[in-house]
Design an enzyme around this catalytic site. Structure first.
Site, PDB file in Angstrom:
ATOM      1  CG  PHE A 173      -1.792  -1.259   1.287  1.00 55.76           C
ATOM      2  CD1 PHE A 173      -2.654  -1.606   0.250  1.00 55.76           C
ATOM      3  CD2 PHE A 173      -1.681  -2.105   2.371  1.00 55.76           C
ATOM      4  CE1 PHE A 173      -3.415  -2.768   0.321  1.00 55.76           C
ATOM      5  CE2 PHE A 173      -2.428  -3.276   2.450  1.00 55.76           C
ATOM      6  CZ  PHE A 173      -3.295  -3.606   1.421  1.00 55.76           C
TER       7      PHE A 173
ATOM      8  CB  ILE B 135       2.811  -5.773  -3.506  1.00 53.79           C
ATOM      9  CG1 ILE B 135       1.808  -4.894  -4.268  1.00 53.79           C
ATOM     10  CG2 ILE B 135       4.233  -5.359  -3.851  1.00 53.79           C
ATOM     11  CD1 ILE B 135       1.857  -3.416  -3.856  1.00 53.79           C
TER      12      ILE B 135
ATOM     13  CB  THR C 163      -1.586  -6.339  -7.352  1.00 57.96           C
ATOM     14  OG1 THR C 163      -0.349  -6.768  -7.934  1.00 57.96           O
ATOM     15  CG2 THR C 163      -1.314  -5.204  -6.380  1.00 57.96           C
TER      16      THR C 163
ATOM     17  N   GLY D 153       1.977  -0.160 -12.291  1.00 58.61           N
ATOM     18  CA  GLY D 153       2.660  -1.420 -12.536  1.00 58.61           C
ATOM     19  C   GLY D 153       2.250  -2.082 -13.836  1.00 58.61           C
TER      20      GLY D 153
ATOM     21  NE  ARG E 274      -6.769  -5.707 -23.138  1.00 57.91           N
ATOM     22  CZ  ARG E 274      -5.539  -6.210 -23.115  1.00 57.91           C
ATOM     23  NH1 ARG E 274      -4.493  -5.419 -23.224  1.00 57.91           N
ATOM     24  NH2 ARG E 274      -5.350  -7.497 -22.993  1.00 57.91           N
TER      25      ARG E 274
ATOM     26  CD  GLN F 129      -5.192  -4.600  -6.693  1.00 58.74           C
ATOM     27  OE1 GLN F 129      -4.729  -3.491  -6.465  1.00 58.74           O
ATOM     28  NE2 GLN F 129      -4.986  -5.627  -5.902  1.00 58.74           N
TER      29      GLN F 129
ATOM     30  N   GLY G 261      -5.063  -0.032  -8.878  1.00 59.71           N
ATOM     31  CA  GLY G 261      -4.686  -0.275  -7.484  1.00 59.71           C
ATOM     32  C   GLY G 261      -5.191   0.776  -6.525  1.00 59.71           C
ATOM     33  CD  GLU G 262      -1.960   4.131  -5.818  1.00 59.95           C
ATOM     34  OE1 GLU G 262      -1.368   4.870  -5.036  1.00 59.95           O
ATOM     35  OE2 GLU G 262      -1.513   3.854  -6.951  1.00 59.95           O
TER      36      GLU G 262
HETATM   37 MO1  MOS Z   1       1.167   3.146  -4.000  1.00 61.15          MO
HETATM   38  S1  MOS Z   1       0.782   4.374  -2.356  1.00 61.15           S
HETATM   39  O1  MOS Z   1       1.481   4.317  -5.191  1.00 61.15           O
HETATM   40  O2  MOS Z   1       2.577   2.339  -3.586  1.00 61.15           O
END
Ligand code: MOS
Length: 717
Positions: free
Chosen positions: A223, A448, A450, A491, A561, A571, A637-638
């Site tokens: 994170f 990590i 993901t 990533g 995509r 995620q 991811g975010e």
């Molecule tokens: Mo994430 S907070 O961009 O590793």
């Protein structure tokens, strides 16, 4: 697609950093400063050195200067100055973990203590404007005439929102094993980026990068807390060099709170104006954050405000206070998570003030170009997400009045908020080689948790035109082709671009392919690239206890995509779940007297669990964005954490009529606010000042209120 390492993980064969079998291993245990500001007078290690199994003690006192260079947090034992509580001041290396822990307790450190300042205040005389905020954005932007826009507004809000410090708390604690041989250093580290970790470790130790290797095939979450090299890895390397044998440093959960980063608290003042038809006339967003004494980390909390809505006038600004705190750092959607919370809460207040449905208000203010830069969007489907989310959620016909609905004893409310997060990619390298019946793809990426290894397997199989079972992806090792880290939701796009290029190169001769995407990625300009989303929450609030439950969370996203629907959903709902924690639970209050984080374990730092999210749904709309390159993905991811806390806070207002403007929205704040019981809106900080003035030691309740309005708590005390 099931994760390619799923069986290895569930059978325990997947090794994490602390689990490597290394011969002749010794253990280091840190000693942390109990003061937040001052000088180390003396480190008395005599008793410790005489204890069983002790090999050596490292500190500024007993060890010759190591000659480290780099960020302050990594220059361990390099100075006698202490700038935050929990700073590493010594470490014991022993033959067993228990012997190291025992001896660490016998080390006596004396200090010359100075007064510290740890509480963020809007009136801190030391507030300053940094040159840039993360990742390299201007700290202050503006165009148009904000005061004029506010003056001609038919509806406006001027509100201050606060968010507390939060901690990443990945499931796998930070750990490293370091081993030296022939002047080379191998570090099994828990990191989001083996290439960057290798480079940082080498540069801190003064070694050429090729003499350091970082190995991290499996990482149990980060994170952001594993996005930078942390002091445990440097400690392992130094301790191994001093001890002349491999050394493991496995931080405890408690040690992580001061040593592995946190999200800064924020105080955010927003002013929004709108005409009678709901069109914005002005937006201003002023952010105040803390940073460390020696290290500047400037979180970009107003960055999303520069993206989300069209307005003829806008000003965004960030200021920092240097406090005696550990350096804040990356935590899932740094900037966007607290910033979108404040903006999207204020938009909800504006919707109420203007008498316009909050979904409709956002649709009316959609931006044709990126407001701040004027750049065209590569794709922007916020309206589509809002409409599809409203349809799936059943938003139509919602009664806009707050405090009207009950389900049994519970007050019921619904809320909405927009989400956004940048879509970027960075240079990476990869190789692809024919390998027996199949192919092996190599890249120093990080998985990590993901599912990166799985996503890259799919991407490579697609590029090669073969079944996924014929592709093996090797990652998590700095000896592999160098790659960007698992951060900034970059990533998949960054690594995938390199993997596709390497596979295409392989197809030329059928045997070997290599790629370096520096040139391709350098061409990523001319468009504003962002993911968007819309989040909807239903909440129940107990009017007696202030307990908030979230029976339903729904997010609809536009993320380019989608490589794999199962991984993507994980995620997105993971981000939303973390957003629920941000809304209702997560906070690390700072103790003004002792100067450290009050909560240092998962009993008090509560993270949302399955029982907290009975119904969390994420979906996405079809989005084909030709400006994203070969992978076509925006990163997922975010974005899931952005907007969630606002949607929940807005739903709490809709349920109760009370606007809690400081996260987390704890039962104490709702009950103390008296809204729920008496239907009266009271400023919870004033109330807290009255009620709790005499109960300085009231513990977490008082700490929560301090976080709600930094500065007020200190007055109350
Ligand atoms: Mo994430 S907070 O961009 O590793």
């Amino acid at each position: 697609m099931n994760r390619v390492e799923a069986v290895a993980k569930v059978t325990g064969r997947a090794r994490y950093a602390a689990e490597y079998p290394v011969d002749d291993l010794a253990y280091a245990w840190p000693v942390q400063s109990p003061i937040a500001c001052g000088q180390i007078r003396r480190v008395d290690a005599r008793a410790a050195l005489a204890m069983p199994g002790v090999i050596t003690v490292l500190s500024a006192d007993t060890t010759a200067p190591f000659g480290l260079s780099g960020p302050y947090e990594l220059l361990i034992f390099g100075s006698r100055t202490v700038t935050y509580r929990g700073q590493l001041v010594a470490a014991v290396v022993a033959d067993t973990l228990e012997n190291a822990q025992d001896a660490a307790a016998a080390i006596r450190v004396s200090y010359a203590e100075s007064p510290h300042e740890v509480i963020l205040r809007a009136d801190d005389p030391g507030l300053y404007t940094p040159e840039t905020v993360n990742p390299d954005l201007p700290a202050v932007t503006g165009y148009g005439d904000v005061p004029a826009g506010l003056a001609r507004a038919d509806a406006q809000v001027s509100v201050t929102y606060t968010t507390p410090a939060q901690h990443n708390n990945p499931m796998e604690p930070h750990a490293a094993i370091a081993a030296w041989g022939n002047g080379r250093l191998t570090v099994w580290d828990s990191t989001q980026g083996p290439s960057a970790d290798r480079d940082t470790i080498a540069s801190v130790l003064g070694l050429p990068a090729h003499r350091v290797r970082v190995i991290s095939p499996h990482v149990g979450g980060g994170f952001g807390s594993k996005g930078d090299t942390r002091p445990h890895a440097i400690l392992a390397a130094l301790a191994a060099r001093e001890a002349g044998r491999p050394v493991k440093v496995a931080l405890s959960r408690q040690q992580m709170f001061a040593l592995t980063g946190h999200r800064t608290p924020t105080i955010q003042h927003l002013r929004l104006g709108a005409s009678a038809d709901g069109r914005l006339t002005a937006v201003s967003h002023d952010v105040i954050e803390h940073t460390a004494i020696r290290t500047e980390f400037a979180e970009q909390a107003a960055a999303a405000t520069r993206v989300l809505y069209a307005t003829p006038a806008m000003r965004t600004a960030h200021r920092l206070a240097r406090l005696n705190v550990p350096a804040p750092s990356w935590m899932r959607a740094p900037g966007e998570a607290p910033g979108v919370y404040a903006l999207e809460s204020a938009m909800d207040e504006l919707a109420a003030a203007a008498g316009i449905d909050p979904v409709e208000l956002r649709i009316r203010n959609d931006a044709a170009v990126e407001p701040d830069s004027g750049l065209p969007f590569s794709s922007r489907n916020l309206i589509a997400c809002l409409r599809e989310g409203a349809r799936l959620f059943g938003w139509a016909g919602r009664d806009p009045r707050p405090g009207q609905r009950r389900r049994g004893n519970w007050l019921v409310g619904t809320g909405v908020a927009a989400s956004t997060y940048p879509a970027r990619r960075r240079p990476s390298q990869a190789s692809a080689d024919a390998d027996g019946d199949g192919f092996v793809v190599r890249i120093a990426a990080a998985d990590i948790g993901t599912g990166a290894r799985t996503a890259l397997t799919r991407i490579a199989a697609g590029a090669l035109g073969v079944d996924v079972r014929r592709v093996r992806v090797e990652l998590g090792d700095s000896a592999l082709p160098g790659a960007w880290l698992a951060g900034g939701s970059m990533g998949t796009a960054s690594w995938g671009t390199a993997v596709v290029a390497a596979c295409e190169d392989l197809l030329k001769d059928g045997r070997h392919g290599r790629a370096d995407t520096s040139a391709e990625v350098a061409g990523d300009s001319g468009f504003a690239r962002h993911a968007f989303g819309a989040q909807f929450a239903q909440v129940l609030v107990d009017p007696g206890t202030g307990e908030v439950r979230v029976p339903r969370l729904l997010g609809v996203f536009a993320v380019g995509r989608v490589i794999d629907s199962m991984l993507a959903r994980s995620q997105l709902i993971g981000g939303m779940t973390m957003g629920l924690g941000m809304a209702l639970m997560e906070a690390t209050p700072i103790d003004p007297s002792a100067g450290g984080f009050v909560r240092q374990d998962l009993a008090q730092y509560h993270i949302a669990t399955c029982a907290d999210v009975p119904d969390v749904e994420a979906s996405w709309i079809e989005e084909d964005d030709e400006h994203l390159g070969t992978v076509g993905a925006k990163g997922i991811g975010e974005i899931g954490i952005t907007g969630t806390a606002a949607a929940i806070g807005n739903a709490v207002w809709h349920a109760t009529g009370h606007r809690v403007r400081g996260l987390p929205i704890t039962p104490a704040k709702l009950v103390l606010a008296d809204t729920v019981l008496a239907g009266t809106v009271l400023a919870d900080t004033e109330r807290a000042g009255t009620v709790l003035a005499g109960t300085e030691r009231a513990g977490t309740v008082l700490a929560d209120i301090r976080q709600a309005e930094p500065g007020k708590g200190a007055q109350a005390s």
